[in-house]
Design an enzyme around this catalytic site. Sequence first.
Site, mmCIF file in Angstrom:
data_model
loop_
_atom_site.group_PDB
_atom_site.id
_atom_site.type_symbol
_atom_site.label_atom_id
_atom_site.label_comp_id
_atom_site.label_asym_id
_atom_site.label_seq_id
_atom_site.Cartn_x
_atom_site.Cartn_y
_atom_site.Cartn_z
ATOM 1 N N HIS A 180 -25.230 8.964 51.389
ATOM 2 C CA HIS A 180 -25.587 7.587 51.007
ATOM 3 C C HIS A 180 -26.816 7.147 51.798
ATOM 4 O O HIS A 180 -26.906 7.375 53.011
ATOM 5 C CB HIS A 180 -24.392 6.666 51.297
ATOM 6 C CG HIS A 180 -24.544 5.295 50.713
ATOM 7 N ND1 HIS A 180 -25.367 4.346 51.260
ATOM 8 C CD2 HIS A 180 -23.981 4.710 49.623
ATOM 9 C CE1 HIS A 180 -25.297 3.235 50.540
ATOM 10 N NE2 HIS A 180 -24.465 3.436 49.537
ATOM 11 N N GLU A 182 -27.794 4.325 52.961
ATOM 12 C CA GLU A 182 -27.567 3.483 54.138
ATOM 13 C C GLU A 182 -27.088 4.329 55.318
ATOM 14 O O GLU A 182 -27.552 4.149 56.455
ATOM 15 C CB GLU A 182 -26.527 2.404 53.819
ATOM 16 C CG GLU A 182 -26.264 1.505 55.014
ATOM 17 C CD GLU A 182 -25.004 0.657 54.845
ATOM 18 O OE1 GLU A 182 -24.792 0.081 53.762
ATOM 19 O OE2 GLU A 182 -24.235 0.562 55.820
ATOM 20 N N SER A 379 -23.737 -5.181 43.675
ATOM 21 C CA SER A 379 -25.035 -4.875 43.081
ATOM 22 C C SER A 379 -25.044 -5.114 41.573
ATOM 23 O O SER A 379 -25.968 -4.690 40.880
ATOM 24 C CB SER A 379 -25.400 -3.414 43.382
ATOM 25 O OG SER A 379 -24.285 -2.581 43.131
#
Length: 406
Positions: A180, A182, A379
């Site tokens: 991911h 992040e 999101s």
Amino acid sequence: MSTPASPAKRVNLRTPDVMAAVQAQVESHYRSEVVEKLRATGGTLTCDGLTVRLAKQFGFCYGVERAIDLAYAAAKVFTDRRLFILGEIIHNPEVNEQIAALGIRNLIPPHQQAEVEDLTAEDVVIVPAFGTDVKTLGRIKELGCQVVDTTCGDVMSVWKRVRQNASDDVTSIIHGKATHEETKATASRAVVAGKGHYLIVLTLADTDYVCAFIRREGDKAAFLERFRGAYSEGFDPTLHLRRVGVANQTTMMRGETEEVQRRIEAAIKDRDGAEKARESFRFFDTICGATQERQDALRDMLAAPMDLLIVVGGYNSSNTAHLAEMGEAKLPTYFIRNATRLESRARVTHFDQHAKREVTTEGWLPDRPLTVGITAGASCPNNLIEETILRLYELHGVGAERLRGA
Ligand code: SF4
């Protein structure tokens, strides 16, 4: 070696004029009157035996709204410069298509359209809401590009924690997905000036494996093989699990993150004793507020009887996937990208997280009075939720006009 370009001047994108124009455009792309009305009237709508319940918290979070605003503002302000972005601005395909339509080109696979090394000091580079890794950001700055950093403040708080771990020579155990964006950005900050290490664990099974090693050590080669791609260069489990700090990707499931912390702390206490464990173990809760609120709201909604749940959002969105996971544990749950997946009353195409692909389910929407819960990840824009509600009623024989009246 080329000489680094001078740093780009800071530009304030958030002027009242720019933001007013941005707001108008963002609303035209993502707003939904139906969803706003439904939210304002308690979140429940019943028409012809079909009840739709919306979770109290769903959809765009503050970090996503800010990132989208800044990207749209960059497109308005830097009209004479090339615009790029380091990957997806957020994990929603429809939003990413809108960003591409603004002329912003992607620098990161799998949808890469340009190379970092082809950038010049004239170019503008947007950093997405999840942030980016230290090396990539350093290179962009070295090239003198104008950086528009939309990294969410909650992600930056995790960075602060892992940086502190690094400077104290503490290994960060990061609960998250190693692939991911992040988590990759966070991991890159867990090593500072040659100090610090990191190890990424995703599941409780990973955690138990690490705990067993903390308690009794074991086969180092097998450990490194199991966590390949999820630890820092030079990480040695026999040396670098002596002092650890647990942090997490901001969008994990709270209960699971707490369990990871609890199990690692117990293993350290077994090895070092409770007194010394105060020195060799630390943790910080870094689940973001928006993720927490959406999980809490869904938990509340799931406490009342419902026939099925629809979760709307991008399939690579971690916080959305966790909402779907919570639903699956209680009732038939369909994780859909958008309303087109509600193909007919008989057939729905939805994401199976375990198989990691879309699957089709027949007979998903029984022809009888029903209560359907709807939620969406941080999101997911409201217009996609509206389309889902309208499609659901359409399949139930209630047209959009009648529904708006209701
Ligand atoms: S989900 Fe949380 S961390 Fe991610 S952008 Fe939203 S508020 Fe920030």
